[in-house]
Design a protein around this motif. Structure first.
Motif, mmCIF file in Angstrom:
data_model
loop_
_atom_site.group_PDB
_atom_site.id
_atom_site.type_symbol
_atom_site.label_atom_id
_atom_site.label_comp_id
_atom_site.label_asym_id
_atom_site.label_seq_id
_atom_site.Cartn_x
_atom_site.Cartn_y
_atom_site.Cartn_z
ATOM 1 N N UNK A 194 0.813 -1.204 0.000
ATOM 2 C CA UNK A 194 0.000 0.000 0.000
ATOM 3 C C UNK A 194 0.848 1.256 0.000
ATOM 4 N N UNK A 195 1.943 1.225 0.740
ATOM 5 C CA UNK A 195 2.848 2.378 0.771
ATOM 6 C C UNK A 195 3.487 2.624 -0.596
ATOM 7 N N UNK A 196 3.763 1.548 -1.329
ATOM 8 C CA UNK A 196 4.322 1.692 -2.676
ATOM 9 C C UNK A 196 3.323 2.372 -3.605
ATOM 10 N N UNK A 197 2.059 1.935 -3.552
ATOM 11 C CA UNK A 197 1.031 2.564 -4.385
ATOM 12 C C UNK A 197 0.886 4.041 -4.030
ATOM 13 N N UNK A 198 0.929 4.335 -2.727
ATOM 14 C CA UNK A 198 0.788 5.721 -2.266
ATOM 15 C C UNK A 198 1.956 6.580 -2.758
ATOM 16 N N UNK A 199 3.184 6.094 -2.585
ATOM 17 C CA UNK A 199 4.369 6.860 -2.981
ATOM 18 C C UNK A 199 4.374 7.115 -4.486
ATOM 19 N N UNK A 204 3.615 10.902 -9.053
ATOM 20 C CA UNK A 204 2.978 11.242 -10.331
ATOM 21 C C UNK A 204 2.232 12.570 -10.226
ATOM 22 N N UNK A 205 1.583 12.803 -9.095
ATOM 23 C CA UNK A 205 0.886 14.069 -8.890
ATOM 24 C C UNK A 205 1.872 15.231 -8.855
ATOM 25 N N UNK A 206 2.899 15.108 -8.060
ATOM 26 C CA UNK A 206 3.853 16.197 -7.874
ATOM 27 C C UNK A 206 4.627 16.525 -9.139
ATOM 28 N N UNK A 207 4.901 15.510 -9.955
ATOM 29 C CA UNK A 207 5.712 15.717 -11.149
ATOM 30 C C UNK A 207 4.878 15.899 -12.409
ATOM 31 N N UNK A 208 3.547 16.024 -12.253
ATOM 32 C CA UNK A 208 2.690 16.296 -13.402
ATOM 33 C C UNK A 208 2.620 15.163 -14.396
ATOM 34 N N UNK A 209 2.659 13.931 -13.937
ATOM 35 C CA UNK A 209 2.612 12.776 -14.844
ATOM 36 C C UNK A 209 1.170 12.282 -14.999
ATOM 37 N N UNK A 210 1.006 11.104 -15.534
ATOM 38 C CA UNK A 210 -0.305 10.535 -15.857
ATOM 39 C C UNK A 210 -1.209 10.541 -14.625
ATOM 40 N N UNK A 211 -2.145 11.497 -14.563
ATOM 41 C CA UNK A 211 -2.980 11.650 -13.372
ATOM 42 C C UNK A 211 -4.005 10.515 -13.249
ATOM 43 N N UNK A 212 -4.386 9.931 -14.388
ATOM 44 C CA UNK A 212 -5.294 8.784 -14.329
ATOM 45 C C UNK A 212 -4.618 7.611 -13.635
ATOM 46 N N UNK A 213 -3.336 7.396 -13.942
ATOM 47 C CA UNK A 213 -2.585 6.329 -13.283
ATOM 48 C C UNK A 213 -2.415 6.643 -11.800
ATOM 49 N N UNK A 214 -2.154 7.912 -11.502
ATOM 50 C CA UNK A 214 -2.018 8.327 -10.099
ATOM 51 C C UNK A 214 -3.303 8.041 -9.332
ATOM 52 N N UNK A 215 -4.456 8.313 -9.946
ATOM 53 C CA UNK A 215 -5.753 8.052 -9.304
ATOM 54 C C UNK A 215 -5.938 6.561 -9.032
ATOM 55 N N UNK A 216 -5.561 5.736 -9.994
ATOM 56 C CA UNK A 216 -5.678 4.281 -9.801
ATOM 57 C C UNK A 216 -4.832 3.823 -8.626
ATOM 58 N N UNK A 217 -3.607 4.343 -8.552
ATOM 59 C CA UNK A 217 -2.698 3.928 -7.481
ATOM 60 C C UNK A 217 -3.147 4.439 -6.111
ATOM 61 N N UNK A 218 -3.620 5.685 -6.039
ATOM 62 C CA UNK A 218 -4.016 6.221 -4.728
ATOM 63 C C UNK A 218 -5.257 5.497 -4.219
ATOM 64 N N UNK A 219 -6.167 5.153 -5.126
ATOM 65 C CA UNK A 219 -7.353 4.396 -4.708
ATOM 66 C C UNK A 219 -6.948 3.035 -4.158
ATOM 67 N N UNK A 220 -5.987 2.398 -4.805
ATOM 68 C CA UNK A 220 -5.487 1.100 -4.334
ATOM 69 C C UNK A 220 -4.851 1.238 -2.959
ATOM 70 N N UNK A 221 -4.070 2.310 -2.768
ATOM 71 C CA UNK A 221 -3.400 2.537 -1.482
ATOM 72 C C UNK A 221 -4.419 2.756 -0.368
ATOM 73 N N UNK A 222 -5.461 3.547 -0.646
ATOM 74 C CA UNK A 222 -6.484 3.831 0.369
ATOM 75 C C UNK A 222 -7.253 2.562 0.714
ATOM 76 N N UNK A 223 -7.568 1.781 -0.292
ATOM 77 C CA UNK A 223 -8.291 0.524 -0.064
ATOM 78 C C UNK A 223 -7.462 -0.431 0.788
ATOM 79 N N UNK A 224 -6.165 -0.539 0.495
ATOM 80 C CA UNK A 224 -5.299 -1.441 1.241
ATOM 81 C C UNK A 224 -5.092 -0.966 2.681
#
Length: 283
Positions: A194-199, A204-224
């Motif tokens: 979960x910490x890996x998904x969060x980091x 991705x958010x801070x560096x302006x990368x694929x925000x859709x991918x960032x959303x997928x990962x943060x949702x996974x981190x919160x769920x875990x």
């Protein structure tokens, strides 16, 4: 008794020979360690003071190579490859020399760092980077020569040089993005936590990368994280949702972060969440 006196005299003589007077160095040594992204940078130099002297154009002549400080040459060490100007430098140690002028300095990175001051014989083949840097006037006098790491980002820093009434800066770029993306790829191809998904999501958010991918990962981190989810994690989820364009989801996550922050007594996050919700509600 006579034997004892001889022993005491011998001890006193040895102590007298070994004893040395210690006084402060006129140009004290300084060592600065700075993390830039994932790169460790170590700067070692000596710091002369003005002492009522005119420095640039007098003590340090214009148009002549200067050791950049005093005593042994100034040395900078990088734990990874870096980029300075248009030049790529390998990980390792380098001496820094400058040729100061009124409006600009020529800053040289030299791949032999063991000299005491300037090299006895200059070797152009050892120059690995050369940058022309603008001189900025300072509103106050800087008594002691000072070097700094300014304008830090995850991928760069400005090496600052200050003395008398001038500031000169040289940008150093580090390969943080390449290193982080390679690390994320390796971890995600394994068994991420979960910490890996969060980091990964926050990066991705801070560096302006694929925000859709960032959303997928943060949702996974919160769920875990389940019922152990932290208010700072929910805060990042709200920011990612806002960046993604989901205002409703951003406010919902911010409300959860606000409640958790209030329970934890964290006033900073309470304020940040309240401010963000007001902003998003008005959009």
């Amino acid at each position: 008794m006579k034997k004892l006196l001889l022993i005491l005299m011998a001890i006193t003589a040895v102590y007298s020979v070994d004893a040395q007077i210690k006084t402060p160095q006129p140009s004290p040594f300084s060592k600065v360690e700075q993390k830039v992204g994932l790169t460790d940078v170590v700067l070692e130099y000596s710091r002369p003071s003005m002492r009522d002297r005119v420095i640039f154009g007098d003590l340090v002549p214009y148009g002549k190579l200067w050791r950049l400080g005093a005593n042994a040459n100034t040395k900078i060490t990088f734990s990874t490859d870096v980029t300075i100007g248009d030049n790529k430098l390998k990980a390792g140690s380098y001496a820094i020399f400058v040729t100061p002028n009124e409006t600009s300095w020529n800053v040289v990175f030299y791949n032999e760092a063991s000299n005491s001051g300037l090299p006895k014989e200059w070797d152009d083949s050892k120059v690995v980077a050369m940058v022309n840097a603008e001189v900025y006037p300072m509103p106050v006098k800087i008594e002691t020569f000072t070097m700094t790491f300014d304008d830090l980002t995850s991928s760069s820093a400005v090496l600052g040089m200050l003395w008398e009434s001038v500031y000169v800066g040289v940008t150093i770029e580090v390969p943080t993005d390449d290193m982080v993306l390679a690390n994320i790829n390796d971890v995600m191809n394994g068994t991420p936590t979960g910490n890996d998904y969060y980091a990964a999501a926050v990066y991705y958010l801070q560096e302006g990368k694929d925000i859709k991918q960032a959303k997928t990962w943060i949702d996974k981190a919160i769920t875990m994280a389940g019922d152990k989810v932290a208010f700072w994690q929910l805060r990042q989820q709200s920011l990612i949702y806002a960046k993604f364009g989901d205002k409703k989801g951003a406010i919902a996550a911010a409300k959860k972060s606000l409640a958790a922050a209030e329970k934890a007594g964290n006033a900073d996050y309470v304020k940040m969440n309240n401010d963000s919700m007001k902003e998003w509600a008005g959009m």
